[in-house]
Write a protein that holds these residues in place. Structure first.
Motif, PDB file in Angstrom:
ATOM      1  N   TYR A   1     -31.816  48.633  12.986  1.00 44.95           N
ATOM      2  CA  TYR A   1     -32.151  49.775  13.823  1.00 44.95           C
ATOM      3  C   TYR A   1     -33.031  49.285  14.970  1.00 44.95           C
ATOM      4  CZ  TYR A   1     -30.540  53.180  10.350  1.00 44.95           C
ATOM      5  OH  TYR A   1     -29.781  53.924   9.498  1.00 44.95           O
ATOM      6  N   ASP A   2     -32.657  49.565  16.196  1.00 47.36           N
ATOM      7  CA  ASP A   2     -33.465  49.196  17.348  1.00 47.36           C
ATOM      8  C   ASP A   2     -33.812  50.445  18.143  1.00 47.36           C
ATOM      9  OD1 ASP A   2     -33.657  46.394  17.074  1.00 47.36           O
ATOM     10  OD2 ASP A   2     -31.590  46.171  17.742  1.00 47.36           O
TER      11      ASP A   2
ATOM     12  N   SER B   1     -23.340  55.835  25.828  1.00 46.22           N
ATOM     13  CA  SER B   1     -23.664  56.030  24.421  1.00 46.22           C
ATOM     14  C   SER B   1     -24.172  57.426  24.104  1.00 46.22           C
ATOM     15  CB  SER B   1     -24.707  54.989  23.978  1.00 46.22           C
ATOM     16  OG  SER B   1     -25.884  55.103  24.750  1.00 46.22           O
TER      17      SER B   1
ATOM     18  N   GLN C   1     -24.007  50.586  17.886  1.00 44.10           N
ATOM     19  CA  GLN C   1     -24.457  50.819  16.515  1.00 44.10           C
ATOM     20  C   GLN C   1     -25.195  52.136  16.383  1.00 44.10           C
ATOM     21  OE1 GLN C   1     -26.723  47.480  15.097  1.00 44.10           O
ATOM     22  NE2 GLN C   1     -25.066  46.020  15.452  1.00 44.10           N
ATOM     23  N   GLN C   2     -26.058  52.441  17.361  1.00 44.11           N
ATOM     24  CA  GLN C   2     -26.887  53.624  17.219  1.00 44.11           C
ATOM     25  C   GLN C   2     -26.094  54.922  17.360  1.00 44.11           C
ATOM     26  OE1 GLN C   2     -30.757  53.859  18.705  1.00 44.11           O
ATOM     27  NE2 GLN C   2     -31.190  51.685  18.497  1.00 44.11           N
TER      28      GLN C   2
ATOM     29  N   SER D   1     -30.775  57.152  13.400  1.00 45.51           N
ATOM     30  CA  SER D   1     -31.263  56.401  14.553  1.00 45.51           C
ATOM     31  C   SER D   1     -31.883  57.347  15.577  1.00 45.51           C
ATOM     32  CB  SER D   1     -30.123  55.616  15.199  1.00 45.51           C
ATOM     33  OG  SER D   1     -29.236  56.485  15.872  1.00 45.51           O
ATOM     34  N   LYS D   2     -32.747  56.798  16.412  1.00 45.42           N
ATOM     35  CA  LYS D   2     -33.362  57.598  17.467  1.00 45.42           C
ATOM     36  C   LYS D   2     -32.300  58.131  18.424  1.00 45.42           C
ATOM     37  CE  LYS D   2     -37.834  57.353  16.578  1.00 45.42           C
ATOM     38  NZ  LYS D   2     -37.739  56.828  15.202  1.00 45.42           N
ATOM     39  N   LEU D   3     -31.280  57.313  18.731  1.00 42.89           N
ATOM     40  CA  LEU D   3     -30.219  57.783  19.619  1.00 42.89           C
ATOM     41  C   LEU D   3     -29.480  58.955  18.991  1.00 42.89           C
ATOM     42  CD1 LEU D   3     -28.532  57.598  22.157  1.00 42.89           C
ATOM     43  CD2 LEU D   3     -27.125  55.861  21.057  1.00 42.89           C
ATOM     44  N   SER D   4     -29.240  58.893  17.673  1.00 44.40           N
ATOM     45  CA  SER D   4     -28.587  60.004  17.001  1.00 44.40           C
ATOM     46  C   SER D   4     -29.429  61.273  17.095  1.00 44.40           C
ATOM     47  CB  SER D   4     -28.317  59.651  15.538  1.00 44.40           C
ATOM     48  OG  SER D   4     -27.716  60.733  14.860  1.00 44.40           O
TER      49      SER D   4
ATOM     50  N   PRO E   1     -33.823  53.104  21.085  1.00 39.45           N
ATOM     51  CA  PRO E   1     -32.707  53.421  21.982  1.00 39.45           C
ATOM     52  C   PRO E   1     -32.928  52.860  23.378  1.00 39.45           C
ATOM     53  CG  PRO E   1     -34.082  55.350  21.634  1.00 39.45           C
ATOM     54  CD  PRO E   1     -34.570  54.297  20.686  1.00 39.45           C
TER      55      PRO E   1
ATOM     56  N   ASP F   1     -26.125  46.986  20.219  1.00 43.76           N
ATOM     57  CA  ASP F   1     -27.176  47.940  19.854  1.00 43.76           C
ATOM     58  C   ASP F   1     -26.806  49.363  20.259  1.00 43.76           C
ATOM     59  OD1 ASP F   1     -28.599  45.844  18.846  1.00 43.76           O
ATOM     60  OD2 ASP F   1     -29.946  45.658  20.558  1.00 43.76           O
ATOM     61  N   ARG F   2     -26.292  49.517  21.478  1.00 45.94           N
ATOM     62  CA  ARG F   2     -25.900  50.858  21.925  1.00 45.94           C
ATOM     63  C   ARG F   2     -24.801  51.431  21.033  1.00 45.94           C
ATOM     64  NH1 ARG F   2     -27.422  48.569  26.760  1.00 45.94           N
ATOM     65  NH2 ARG F   2     -28.752  49.889  28.072  1.00 45.94           N
TER      66      ARG F   2
END
Length: 303
Positions: free
Chosen positions: A124-125, A80, A184-185, A191-194, A127, A181-182
């Protein structure tokens, strides 16, 4: 042989037809690649982009830091974030080569499917680690097989029209599974992953420069403590460790493609001392620069 085994066997046949050589084979479909290896390999460090990989034959292991993620037919690997990982083919032979379909994940396509699948909005979850392995349900394998079979069609119009539909179905099936979840982010700008992915992009663009963690955190609108925590969660390393991996990967590329010496490559990626560069290079790749490049030139390109 059940239906799932039959689909995997058919997928292997299609991929074998379109894997002209060991290594990564490009295809006529956007973002679709076929990986093949006729023998087991040592761990090969690479910078892996966000993607999902479906094994049709053989077995592979991906290492992120000290964590190992083995996967085989009926399983898939999801990545991801752009991560420095080591990939190792565990099971392969001339008669039964390792075969894998890799679909690079396009955030815009993922976002479009999410909007259609969750019109009221997705959650939103926090990361998670940027790599994981899951079992592929029959519906997902079927969609992957139909995408692969488009490599065999003669009419370019068929591929142009049908490939995006198959890709969207694959993403939809992934969104309905445990890796939602992975996935979506990847698509959510907030998102935190973004935010971590934006920091990774900054590190990639400025790998030869001295970067302060405080500056990186500010540029992606995160506190220093939150940035450190989420960066390590996703990548299994600190931002400065990640930058070192990027530097060494780029130095290896320069040595392979431009034929420069180790000192020149080290200076080009930000090292001030040739001896320091050689020590870190050997620690990362297992061999000094000259010997590593000699070995790499005899291997298929898995980068």
């Amino acid at each position: 042989m059940d239906n799932g085994d039959q689909m995997i066997e058919k997928l292997a046949g299609v991929l074998l037809k379109h894997a002209a050589q060991d290594g990564i084979n490009g295809t006529s479909l956007p973002r679709v690649h076929v990986l093949r290896s006729s023998q087991p390999t040592d761990p090969i460090p690479v910078l892996h982009k966000p993607a999902v990989c479906f094994v049709a034959q053989g077995m592979k292991q991906t290492m992120l830091g000290d964590e190992a993620f083995p996967y085989k037919p009926h399983q898939f690997l999801i990545v991801s974030a752009e991560l420095p990982i080591a990939g190792q083919i565990l099971e392969a032979s001339m008669d039964v080569p390792y075969l894998c379909l890799r679909l690079d994940l396009d955030p815009a396509t993922v976002s479009g499917v999410i909007q259609d699948a969750f019109p009221s909005g997705a959650r939103y979850d926090p990361p998670k680690r940027g790599v994981d392995v899951s079992t592929a349900p029959p519906e997902l394998i079927d969609a992957v097989l139909r995408l692969a079979c488009l490599l065999n069609v003669e009419r370019e119009t068929d591929r142009h029209i049908l490939a995006p539909l198959a890709e969207r179905e694959i993403i939809y099936r992934l969104l309905m599974g445990e890796q939602a979840d992975r996935l979506q982010q990847i698509a959510f700008a907030g998102s935190k992953l973004s935010q971590i992915n934006r920091a990774i992009a900054i590190l990639k663009e400025n790998y030869a420069q001295v970067l302060r963690v405080e500056e990186l955190a500010a540029r992606v609108n995160m506190s220093v403590s939150s940035f450190h925590e989420h960066f390590r969660t996703v990548t299994s390393m600190s931002p400065l460790q990640y930058q070192k991996h990027i530097r060494l990967q780029e130095a290896r590329r320069l040595l392979l493609t431009q034929g420069c010496d180790a000192a020149t490559a080290g200076f080009a990626v930000g090292y001030e001392s040739p001896s320091h560069f050689s020590r870190e290079y050997s620690r990362q790749f297992g061999l000094p620069p000259k010997r590593d490049i000699e070995k790499m030139r005899g291997l298929p390109a898995f980068v």
